[in-house]
Design an enzyme around this catalytic site. Structure first.
Site, PDB file in Angstrom:
ATOM      1  CG  ASP A  74      -0.235  -0.174   2.542  1.00  0.00           C
ATOM      2  OD1 ASP A  74       0.764  -0.924   2.589  1.00  0.00           O
ATOM      3  OD2 ASP A  74      -0.670   0.419   3.539  1.00  0.00           O
ATOM      4  CD  GLU A  97       3.234  -0.794   7.606  1.00  0.00           C
ATOM      5  OE1 GLU A  97       3.529  -0.700   8.818  1.00  0.00           O
ATOM      6  OE2 GLU A  97       3.252   0.188   6.837  1.00  0.00           O
TER       7      GLU A  97
END
Length: 416
Positions: free
Chosen positions: A87, A149
């Site tokens: 991400d 994350e």
């Protein structure tokens, strides 16, 4: 003398370097923020499948698990996992490079594009070595490409999707612009902080900006509350203990001549021990109660537990340190003196299996390097080959059948 497989593994990664860089740059150009990583996941799924790997999307469609081709996987062996996060952050990139983000307001400013390409390079190298009969012993690896994350719930998603099935150890690394390329840092034990999300809602009574005496001003209460937190928390917690409370968001009204009725604050609480965490939360709640009474407002404090502290497994840390030292030389492998106050959801995996997270030097010059989460963050791409080599070699070293734990695992499997 260097074992032949080590030289061959490094050579294999070097031969993959252009492909690793190409993947990193593609991901950098097309970043997706946490919880929106659908296109990134499908792109990785297709690239990994094209290499003949056994690939699966996790149920949300955001996140990928990659295993060796079935013909080259020994199900009797324990797995060793290599983890990457995929991400990006909601930051407008300020770099002037050909592969600059093409998505307005979204950027890989924490190096997750790098982590992904390095794990990709490591598992591709292991696959090529296995298919060529060049591995010194079988390695049952798994590549984990996890979402979210930055929001702290990607690792639990992977775990819920059986991502740690049969995994005996998990290795990861994080690019770090505080270390020059060609250098790494490790730390057994506590590496990062507990990181909790903090939300504070201050409700008062709004009114005309010319008549504040007729209101219960939540902005004034918010200002006083923030100052109190920054002043009092360090006076309550032992100065030898680490704690950081920071506010990163303050949202109130929209009109310059109207005192709003409500203010919303968002921030984080970072601690290294549960005891300090509990004391800090108790302090915040006392301050909220006191300032609410003094300002005639209500102050509601909500704590959302985030990622716990990363605790690096000693044996796994020794293993990745050995791998790095073999590649870079022991003089380029340092041990961090104290933990970082940053958070990392890699810690969730370590509640289930052994593992470690390495800091990877990634810039040519550290003096003026842009830090993580900066719109100017970038790397020296030669670090990508180093990271892929360290990860691949760590997986091989951990899988060595002469290790006591692996001998015992084989014996248990062979028992009737």
């Amino acid at each position: 003398m260097t074992a032949p497989w080590r030289e061959q593994l490094d050579k294999t990664v070097d031969n993959l370097f252009d492909e690793i860089v190409s993947l990193r740059r593609h991901l950098h150009q097309y970043p997706e923020p946490s919880d929106e990583e659908h296109k990134t996941s499908m792109y990785l799924y297709q690239r990994l499948a094209d290499r003949g790997l056994h690939v699966q999307l996790i149920p949300s469609g955001r996140g990928v698990l990659a295993d060796p081709p079935k013909a080259f996987e020994d199900d009797s062996l324990p797995r060793v996992a290599l983890r990457a996060d995929i991400d990006a952050l909601r930051i407008q990139e300020a770099n002037d490079v050909p592969y600059c983000s093409r998505v307005p307001g979204v950027m890989h400013a924490c190096g997750h594009d790098c982590h992904t390409s390095m794990v990709y390079g490591a598992i591709c190298a292991l696959t090529e070595m296995s298919q060529g009969g060049l591995l010194p012993w079988p390695v049952r690896w798994r590549g984990i490409f996890q979402p979210a994350e930055e929001t702290g719930h990607g690792a639990p998603e992977i775990i819920a999707a059986n991502g740690l099935e049969d995994v005996q150890a998990i290795f990861a690394l994080h690019v770090d612009p505080m270390h020059p390329v060609g250098n790494v840092a490790t730390k057994p034990g506590v590496l990062t902080a507990n990181c909790d999300a903090l939300e504070v809602t201050i409700s008062g009574e709004g009114g005309h900006a010319a008549r504040p005496h007729l209101t219960h001003d939540p902005i004034a209460a918010a200002a006083q509350f923030i100052q109190a937190v920054y002043t009092q928390v360090p006076r309550v917690i032992d100065s030898q203990e680490a704690v950081v409370v920071s506010f990163g968001s303050l949202q109130a009204g929209e009109n310059p001549n109207v005192i709003p009725g409500q203010v919303s604050l968002k921030g984080t609480i970072r601690t290294l021990t549960d005891e300090v965490r509990e004391k800090t939360i108790a302090c915040l709640e006392r301050l909220a109660k006191g300032w609410a009474e003094a300002s005639q407002t209500s102050i509601e404090v909500k704590i959302q537990a985030g990622a716990p502290a990363v605790y690096n497994h000693p044996r796994a840390t020794a293993m990745i340190r050995q791998a790095a030292a073999e590649i870079l030389g022991l003089e380029h492998v340092t041990e961090l003196k104290r933990p970082s106050m940053g958070g990392e959801d890699f810690s969730h995996y370590l509640k289930h299996t052994a593992g470690t997270l390495l800091r990877l030097g990634c810039v040519s010059e550290t003096k003026n390097a842009a830090m993580l989460h900066s719109p100017h963050f970038n790397i020296d791409e030669s670090a990508l080959a180093i990271g892929a080599k360290i990860l691949a070699r760590s997986a091989l070293l951990w899988s060595n059948p002469s290790r006591k734990e692996n001998r015992e695992a084989v014996q248990r499997t062979a028992s009737p």
